[in-house]
Write an enzyme that holds these catalytic residues in place. Structure first.
Site, PDB file in Angstrom:
ATOM      1  N   HIS A  82      10.629 -28.699   6.007  1.00  0.00           N
ATOM      2  CA  HIS A  82       9.899 -29.732   6.873  1.00  0.00           C
ATOM      3  C   HIS A  82       8.841 -29.261   7.924  1.00  0.00           C
ATOM      4  O   HIS A  82       9.117 -28.203   8.449  1.00  0.00           O
ATOM      5  CB  HIS A  82      10.910 -30.434   7.775  1.00  0.00           C
ATOM      6  CG  HIS A  82      12.317 -31.196   7.193  1.00  0.00           C
ATOM      7  ND1 HIS A  82      13.465 -31.282   7.625  1.00  0.00           N
ATOM      8  CD2 HIS A  82      11.835 -31.902   5.880  1.00  0.00           C
ATOM      9  CE1 HIS A  82      14.263 -31.929   6.549  1.00  0.00           C
ATOM     10  NE2 HIS A  82      13.363 -32.551   5.750  1.00  0.00           N
ATOM     11  N   HIS A 189      15.792 -24.682   9.048  1.00  0.00           N
ATOM     12  CA  HIS A 189      15.620 -25.813   9.790  1.00  0.00           C
ATOM     13  C   HIS A 189      15.522 -25.866  11.321  1.00  0.00           C
ATOM     14  O   HIS A 189      16.052 -24.540  11.573  1.00  0.00           O
ATOM     15  CB  HIS A 189      16.537 -27.042   9.508  1.00  0.00           C
ATOM     16  CG  HIS A 189      16.343 -27.271   7.896  1.00  0.00           C
ATOM     17  ND1 HIS A 189      15.764 -28.756   7.410  1.00  0.00           N
ATOM     18  CD2 HIS A 189      16.687 -26.880   6.835  1.00  0.00           C
ATOM     19  CE1 HIS A 189      15.866 -28.960   6.071  1.00  0.00           C
ATOM     20  NE2 HIS A 189      16.683 -27.685   5.861  1.00  0.00           N
ATOM     21  N   GLU A 280      20.340 -24.519  10.873  1.00  0.00           N
ATOM     22  CA  GLU A 280      19.533 -25.321  11.889  1.00  0.00           C
ATOM     23  C   GLU A 280      19.338 -24.106  12.925  1.00  0.00           C
ATOM     24  O   GLU A 280      20.541 -23.849  13.828  1.00  0.00           O
ATOM     25  CB  GLU A 280      20.329 -26.424  12.470  1.00  0.00           C
ATOM     26  CG  GLU A 280      20.298 -27.526  11.329  1.00  0.00           C
ATOM     27  CD  GLU A 280      19.112 -28.432  11.369  1.00  0.00           C
ATOM     28  OE1 GLU A 280      18.064 -28.036  12.043  1.00  0.00           O
ATOM     29  OE2 GLU A 280      18.897 -29.247  10.202  1.00  0.00           O
TER      30      GLU A 280
END
Length: 446
Positions: A82, A189, A280
């Protein structure tokens, strides 16, 4: 060689790479400089291009970076899938800096690179990064140039319609997975602080247990997630990002957190035999640059400890009695019914991440007698080597003695994804039956 020795003595990890956001041109130049400075332990190559034509650079680190060697497992980190989740991109560049500058002087780094081959893709979505804006929450730059979420674009074992168009970045990664026998992986992420593990999706079949979608290697995945979480300075607490939900031990099953179709970690596990986590690693997706040094210190030990887990379990070669390798032999751990069977690769090698314990393994190949053996697995990461256990298969005397043919490939998307006993298929059949009954009642009433 003189340049390499000079760098070991004089190159400083703190001076070599600033804690800031490097654009794609700067990142590319840095990777080329590292490759030039450390030619004996690095190899730089592109696995493809983004929609806008930016190269997807991968730096390989190891004692023999240009080629696979028997018994040396392949590991990878992928960042920035992303484009606006930028901390992973920064930390992977810092990891490159740390590994190269500490090789030969730090025993853990040296043993890691001598015992495994490490692939680092700092940015899978450089187009998205170039369009992103500093922000903790919003999604500007998340998608690729075509407006596609790359972490929803991989084939999904639990969904129909796998023939959808693959973005160029996704196709590049899929081809990359075919070119290397990756054993362990993680993609980085931002926006939370948790280690997430497969499955990300479910079709309501036997894999769904309560709110979790449980894989055959759930015990290994939980161990891997806790390895990262407990080596992180904050993740294991489970509630560092106070505005979000709490995660026990700082880990979560992906589906239990939220269902995700077409995710990269499930694709790695199901089709590439590579166990992958989604990490994450920052509450803020695109934090201010002054926070980057602290984020590196929070994740550094966890990044290294997770890499070392590539040495869990078993590894070896499947061969015949004359020593000839047997590629594509199924190497099955009884009791673990993987959607795609784990197989030996083109070199006859297999790798199987397993926790310490006793296991029964079944090895099959066309034209050979099936072998079933009990194996006791020790803890390998401390020794930087999984247990080596080779399998020798005997040629079958007749067709009736031949073992079940090994699956030739699981690279296609044609899997029996629906469980007729507990799935949407069953629901559709039930609704159809109820509809027919209702129509019959109406006809009788009329």
């Amino acid at each position: 060689m003189l340049v390499f020795m000079f760098c070991l003595l004089f190159c400083s990890s703190t001076d070599a790479l600033e804690f800031r956001y490097h654009n794609t041109v700067q990142m590319e130049q840095y990777l080329k400089d590292v490759n030039k400075m450390y030619p004996h332990i690095t190899h730089l190559h592109s696995i493809g291009q983004s929609v806008e034509g930016r190269e997807l650079w991968v730096l390989i680190l190891g004692q023999h970076p240009r080629e696979h060697r028997t018994g040396i497992p392949e590991f990878k980190y992928v960042g920035n899938i992303h484009g606006n989740e930028v901390v992973g991109r920064v930390l992977l560049l810092q990891l490159v800096n740390y590994l190269t500058s500490h090789y030969g002087s730090d025993s853990v780094v040296t043993r890691l690179l001598d015992s495994s081959r490490v692939h680092i893709l700092p940015s899978m979505n450089p187009d998205g990064f170039e369009s992103s804006k500093p922000d903790c929450i919003y999604t500007v730059g998340r998608y690729n140039k075509n407006g596609v979420d790359l972490n929803r674009n991989f084939p999904d074992a639990f969904e129909e319609g796998n023939e959808q168009k693959r973005e160029s970045e996704v196709r590049a990664v899929m081809e990359w997975l075919k070119s290397e026998t990756f054993v362990l992986s993680a993609n980085l992420h931002g926006g939370a602080l948790v280690a997430s593990y497969p499955y990300d999706n479910s079709n309501g079949g036997s894999e769904q247990q309560g709110y979790r979608s449980v894989s055959p290697d759930d015990d290994v995945f939980v161990h891997l997630a806790k390895t990262y979480s407990y080596n992180h300075t904050e993740m294991y607490r489970g509630n560092h990002c106070s505005d979000l939900q709490s995660f026990s031990s700082g880990i979560t099953n992906g589906y239990q957190w939220y269902p995700l179709q077409g995710g990269m970690q499930d694709y790695n596990y199901v089709w590439a035999q590579c166990l992958e986590l989604t990490l994450e690693i920052s509450c803020c997706k695109f934090p201010p640059e002054e926070q980057l040094p602290a984020l590196w210190e929070a994740n550094r030990a966890a990044l290294l400890a997770y890499m070392q887990q590539v040495h869990l379990g078993l590894k070896g070669v499947v061969m015949d009695s004359s020593g000839q390798i047997i590629p594509h032999a199924v190497v099955e751990v009884l009791g673990r019914n993987n959607l795609c069977a784990f197989q030996s690769d083109v070199n006859g090698e297999y790798f199987r991440l397993l926790l310490p314990g006793k296991y029964m393994l079944k090895v099959m190949a066309p034209g050979f007698k099936t072998v079933i053996q009990n194996v006791e697995v020790p803890y390998g990461p401390d020794r930087f080597s999984a247990l080596t256990h080779n399998f020798i298969l005997q040629h079958s005397d007749s067709n009736s003695d031949s073992s079940t043919p090994a699956q030739s490939s699981c690279s296609s998307c044609e899997l029996p994804v629906k469980d007729p006993h507990n799935s949407a298929t069953q629901l559709n059949n039930t609704l159809t039956a109820l509809l027919l009954q209702t129509l019959l009642l109406i006809m009788m009433m009329n």
